[in-house]
Design a protein around this motif. Structure first.
Motif, PDB file in Angstrom:
ATOM      1  N   ASP A 126      -8.400  13.588 -21.717  1.00 28.78           N
ATOM      2  CA  ASP A 126      -7.430  12.864 -22.534  1.00 28.78           C
ATOM      3  C   ASP A 126      -6.724  13.826 -23.478  1.00 28.78           C
TER       4      ASP A 126
ATOM      5  N   ALA B  29      -4.106   9.662 -20.953  1.00 29.32           N
ATOM      6  CA  ALA B  29      -4.932  10.217 -19.890  1.00 29.32           C
ATOM      7  C   ALA B  29      -4.059  11.142 -19.034  1.00 29.32           C
ATOM      8  N   ASP B  30      -4.677  11.861 -18.099  1.00 29.46           N
ATOM      9  CA  ASP B  30      -3.959  12.888 -17.342  1.00 29.46           C
ATOM     10  C   ASP B  30      -2.712  12.358 -16.641  1.00 29.46           C
ATOM     11  N   ASP B  31      -2.824  11.240 -15.928  1.00 29.71           N
ATOM     12  CA  ASP B  31      -1.669  10.720 -15.193  1.00 29.71           C
ATOM     13  C   ASP B  31      -0.543  10.322 -16.135  1.00 29.71           C
ATOM     14  N   ALA B  32      -0.899   9.654 -17.223  1.00 25.99           N
ATOM     15  CA  ALA B  32       0.113   9.237 -18.201  1.00 25.99           C
ATOM     16  C   ALA B  32       0.750  10.451 -18.868  1.00 25.99           C
ATOM     17  N   TRP B  33      -0.058  11.484 -19.090  1.00 27.98           N
ATOM     18  CA  TRP B  33       0.478  12.705 -19.688  1.00 27.98           C
ATOM     19  C   TRP B  33       1.513  13.357 -18.760  1.00 27.98           C
ATOM     20  N   ARG B  34       1.215  13.421 -17.473  1.00 29.70           N
ATOM     21  CA  ARG B  34       2.151  14.038 -16.534  1.00 29.70           C
ATOM     22  C   ARG B  34       3.465  13.274 -16.485  1.00 29.70           C
ATOM     23  N   THR B  35       3.393  11.951 -16.551  1.00 36.87           N
ATOM     24  CA  THR B  35       4.610  11.139 -16.579  1.00 36.87           C
ATOM     25  C   THR B  35       5.408  11.404 -17.850  1.00 36.87           C
TER      26      THR B  35
END
Length: 271
Positions: free
Chosen positions: A68, A120-126
């Motif tokens: 996170d 979280a990782d996916d939300a960060w990449r977006t």
């Protein structure tokens, strides 16, 4: 509002002080500062996590918690300070993170336009993918500007401040960069010649780097992670200098309004 140099100054301080620290306790004094979560949910996500690193993306402070990320945006008047437990409390304390080794990370904000949130990782990449190019990165080139600018008829000063295009450049440094580049801030982005875009690229990078060296610009609220003011205000050439003499040509600095924001420039130098 703190811009890239102010946020970068704080990040460099925190990157020296925080990695390896564990968040032992989370106290949310002002729940409206927490975005997309309850104070309890926010605290649960970060309590017990170790801060592995501190970086910057655009005007956001990003703390890597090992999967996170904790993000802090300072808004207009936010301050993020490292203090010893028991030291005098800031007047407008919003969030306190108790760390190990007797230290605290305190966020306070007079006007409470800042925000704290986790990704979280996916939300960060977006989130990361929706932001524009970093002006101090190798991707911010004259060639990139020559490809991007012709797509827009927006005034170049407004164009530079669009965080979906170029991140971290706000009102102060857009005015200062265009002065250094000798470009009128009212010019449409698609009207600029390659040599003018190259000068803008150099002006942006130079003014940001110099402002970081002098630890940012303080008018009223900005402080670094130790509570100290930045020293770059004395080096501003046009910003907030309406009616004063231009130090280059001897003309008069003017102010106009663009997109609801004040723009300062020298008509003689920037034509």
């Amino acid at each position: 509002m703190p811009e890239l140099p102010e946020v970068e100054t704080i990040v460099r301080d925190l990157a020296r002080l925080l990695p390896g620290s564990t968040i032992k306790k989370v106290e949310v004094v002002r729940p409206d500062l927490i975005e997309d979560d309850t104070p309890e949910g926010f605290a649960k996500k970060i309590k017990g996590k170790k801060i592995r690193g501190v970086t910057r993306r655009a005007k956001n402070i990003v703390m890597d918690l090992g999967g996170d990320r904790l993000l802090v945006n300072l808004g207009m008047t936010g301050r993020l300070l490292v203090a010893r437990a028991g030291e005098e409390e800031p007047t407008h304390l919003g969030v306190r993170l108790t760390l190990d080794k007797g230290r605290e990370l305190r966020y306070h904000d007079v006007r409470r336009f800042g925000r704290l949130w986790t990704l979280a990782d996916d939300a960060w990449r977006t989130f990361d993918g929706e932001l524009g190019v970093e002006p101090l990165s190798d991707n911010f080139t004259a060639e990139w500007l020559q490809q991007a600018a012709p797509r827009s008829r927006v005034a170049v000063k407004t164009w530079l401040m669009d965080q979906a295009r170029v991140v971290g450049v706000g009102n102060i440094y857009a005015s200062e960069a265009l002065f250094r580049a000798k470009v009128d801030p009212r010019r449409p982005a698609n009207s600029l010649a390659p040599d003018e875009l190259a000068r803008i690229r150099d002006g942006v990078r130079q003014v940001l780097a110099e402002a970081i060296e002098f630890r940012g610009t303080t008018f009223l609220d900005y402080r670094d992670a130790s509570g100290q003011e930045g020293a770059f205000a004395a080096r501003l050439k046009v910003y907030d200098r309406e009616g004063q003499t231009c130090g280059v040509c001897g003309g008069t600095v003017e102010r106009i309004v663009q997109g609801g924001r004040s723009t300062f420039f020298c008509p003689a130098c920037q034509h």
